[in-house]
Design a protein around this motif. Structure first.
Motif, PDB file in Angstrom:
ATOM      1  N   SER A 204     -33.399 -14.449 -54.229  1.00 31.32           N
ATOM      2  CA  SER A 204     -34.122 -15.713 -54.337  1.00 31.32           C
ATOM      3  C   SER A 204     -35.619 -15.439 -54.279  1.00 31.32           C
ATOM      4  O   SER A 204     -36.111 -14.883 -53.297  1.00 31.32           O
ATOM      5  CB  SER A 204     -33.710 -16.643 -53.184  1.00 31.32           C
ATOM      6  OG  SER A 204     -34.354 -17.894 -53.316  1.00 31.32           O
ATOM      7  N   GLY A 222     -30.885 -16.678 -50.113  1.00 26.71           N
ATOM      8  CA  GLY A 222     -30.806 -15.444 -50.865  1.00 26.71           C
ATOM      9  C   GLY A 222     -30.259 -14.313 -50.004  1.00 26.71           C
ATOM     10  O   GLY A 222     -30.481 -14.291 -48.794  1.00 26.71           O
ATOM     11  N   ASN A 225     -34.559 -12.806 -49.690  1.00 26.89           N
ATOM     12  CA  ASN A 225     -35.556 -13.818 -50.027  1.00 26.89           C
ATOM     13  C   ASN A 225     -36.902 -13.131 -50.237  1.00 26.89           C
ATOM     14  O   ASN A 225     -37.426 -12.490 -49.326  1.00 26.89           O
ATOM     15  CB  ASN A 225     -35.717 -14.844 -48.893  1.00 26.89           C
ATOM     16  CG  ASN A 225     -34.471 -15.694 -48.685  1.00 26.89           C
ATOM     17  OD1 ASN A 225     -33.693 -15.918 -49.609  1.00 26.89           O
ATOM     18  ND2 ASN A 225     -34.280 -16.169 -47.461  1.00 26.89           N
TER      19      ASN A 225
END
Lengths: 287, 315
Positions: A204, A222, A225
């Motif tokens: 993500s 995620g 992330n």
């Protein structure tokens, strides 16, 4: 009964949609070959703003979704999917203008059908499913079309056995589709579950800004992330929080660096390094 | 008893009836008048609640006397034991979670909780949860999963709390994680919106095999006031925004967001809490049986398919 606080609880999702998309546009001085950075005030040759990053202070301006794709993916590998999906006006919503009219105008103005591009390609030779929000389309707000395309993106990743990289920049759920927009949060997260069960990673990437219903659904889930420097990331927007707690927020609050400090993101990648960072991560998680 | 402006004529009529009843206590003599007034009250009640505007229904969903999660918990469930804390930061009184018995069966119960008195309102933060509230909820859901207990959730919040500490501790992640946990829990889940279904903070407890809404509850992406302040920079125009948002139970049902609308007593749950509780209990029983009828894999597939289908698009 609703206090002031309750009233403002969800405003942020949409106030962020009012954020100017103009910040990244070139300020032409003289004959248009120079550009001044709003952050540091210095002026540089326009072409020095590689990937919309100020060569002086490193301020990251918004990069258009199409440019993201050509930066991240191997040349000629991109193939968009589900571009034919268009929003309807299920509530008959009218604000300054009817939602249906706003949609038609925004499509014409932006050249895209809704606030996200999704598809597939290769990144450093590896097959990936990629999604990039189009912030200039109604503040990147997530309605039925955005939710559907994200759900399909995760599902295709699961089916094809490919990782998903999704770059979010959004004010949150799209108010004009009411609770149907809200439900896109549950829908996208459920589809993410399919990807996870298929053993494929979700990277993500949190761009500026990622707030409201997008932040509070799949975006902070995620496997990794990754945030851009200085990106605003949070559930509620700063203005709403200030109204709620009636005090000024600390410098840097809800910025990527603040989230890193508080354990919410894995790493911050300056834009010129992001492609290499993604390739490295995919190398660790890929087959 | 608190009441809303539009309830005033009815509340006054009912007061007159009570006064007359007290005056005639043991003496008699007022029965004809009392009968007549009761007839008028019934007719007034019918007319009043049949003609409610969207905004008046929004006000009913937030009525100061509206039953909250703990009221239903006391009337519908037995043998409740509350479990506190998220094991990471603290305990959030805006979310109550634990185990109870429903028809003799041990079940997990989780809900937003608003306060009744001023002090209690503040302690419960008006039902606006911090991340630790959602993390406590997830902890209890996972406990239910491990011991094979069905989960009942009750949604009643203006929204998740938009505060500094909430952001600091990951409000977004907590809500998103809760959506993920609920979409993958193998035991049956029945969620009921009992009052305000305010945006992501509501949905965080709302992913379920069966999603119910009480008749005078709302489910919305944003409060009408918040919507109005964005559209017209004037939060006072909430009543107009409420018309646009299609946030009533009947709208949610029509849009495929909820599976069933649970009827309330005439005038709303607050006017007859035992009757409202009985109607809710019956709906919960029936819907739990539906979720129970599927084996865990089929249940997960059906839950996925339901949320997957939400939204409207062309192409």
């Amino acid at each position: 009964m609703g206090s002031d606080v309750s009233v403002s609880a969800t405003v942020a999702w949409f106030t962020k949609t009012k954020v100017s998309t103009e910040a990244s546009e070139k300020r032409t001085l003289g004959k248009g070959v120079f550009r001044r950075c709003d952050a540091c005030g210095e002026t540089f040759k326009a072409e020095e703003f590689r990937l919309e990053v100020c060569p002086g202070c490193g301020r990251h301006y918004a990069l258009r979704a199409e440019e993201w794709i050509s930066y991240l993916l191997d040349e000629g590998s991109w193939s968009e999917e589900d571009a034919q999906l268009t929003a309807l006006d299920p509530l008959g919503f009218v604000d300054a203008k009817p939602y249906a009219k706003r949609l038609a105008e925004t499509r014409a103005k932006t050249g895209v059908n809704d606030a996200i591009l999704t598809g597939g390609g290769t990144l450093d030779g590896r097959g990936v499913r990629l999604g990039v929000f189009v912030f200039r389309f109604m503040g990147g707000s997530m309605g039925s079309v955005v939710g559907e395309r994200i759900a399909r993106l995760f599902e295709r990743g699961a089916e094809l056995g490919q990782p998903v990289v999704l770059l979010s920049s959004s004010g949150g759920a799209r108010m004009q589709e009411g609770a149907l927009s809200l439900m896109q949060m549950a829908k996208t997260v459920a589809a993410l579950g399919r990807l996870r069960r298929a053993g494929q990673p979700f990277i993500s990437v949190l761009l500026d800004p990622t707030t409201g219903g997008v932040a509070a659904s799949y975006a902070l889930l995620g496997d990794v992330n990754v945030a851009e420097p200085g990106a605003l990331i949070g559930f509620a927007g700063p203005r709403v929080i200030e109204q709620t707690i009636r005090q000024t927020l600390p410098e840097g609050f809800q910025r990527a660096e603040y989230l890193l400090d508080h354990g919410m993101v894995d790493l911050i990648a300056p834009r010129p390094e992001l492609r290499a960072t993604l390739a490295q991560l995919l190398g660790h998680f890929g087959g | 008893m608190a009441h809303l402006d539009f309830e005033k004529p009815l509340v006054e009529l009912e007061r007159r009836i009570r006064d007359l009843e007290e005056a005639s206590d043991g003496l008699g003599g007022f029965e004809p008048q009392i009968r007549e007034l009761k007839g008028r009250a019934q007719a007034l009640q019918r007319d009043l609640y049949e003609g409610l505007s969207v905004w008046q229904k929004v006000l009913l969903s937030r009525h100061p006397d509206r039953p909250y999660f703990l009221d239903y918990l006391g009337n519908v469930f037995e043998d409740f034991v509350e479990l506190h804390g998220d094991r990471a930061f603290g305990d959030d009184p805006a979310v109550v979670a634990g185990f109870a018995r429903f028809d003799g069966r041990s079940v997990a119960v989780i809900g937003h909780q608003k306060g009744r008195s001023t002090k209690e309102k503040v302690r419960r933060n008006f039902g606006m949860a911090h991340p630790e509230g959602y993390r406590k909820a997830m902890r209890v859901m996972e406990l239910a999963e491990r011991f094979g207990r069905p989960v009942f959730t009750f949604v009643d919040t203006p929204g998740a709390y938009p505060g500094l500490e909430a952001e600091e501790r990951g409000q977004s992640e907590a809500i998103g994680r809760s959506l993920l946990v609920m979409s993958e829990l193998r035991v049956p889940i029945v969620a009921t919106v009992i009052g305000e279904g305010g945006s992501g903070g509501a949905l965080a407890l709302g992913v379920a095999d069966r999603v119910l809404m009480l008749q005078y509850s709302t489910y919305s992406v944003i409060t009408p006031e918040g919507c109005a302040s964005i559209l017209w920079r004037d939060g006072a125009r909430g009543p107009e925004a409420a018309e646009q948002l299609k946030l009533l139970a009947m709208h949610a049902r029509a849009n495929g967001i909820v599976d069933e609308v649970v009827e309330e007593p005439v005038g709303g749950a607050h006017r007859d809490i035992p009757a409202a509780s009985a109607l809710l209990a019956e709906a919960l029983r029936r819907n739990l049986a539906m979720a129970d009828a599927l084996d865990p894999d089929a249940r997960l597939d059906a839950r996925y398919a339901k949320f997957r289908a939400m939204g409207r698009h062309a192409g």
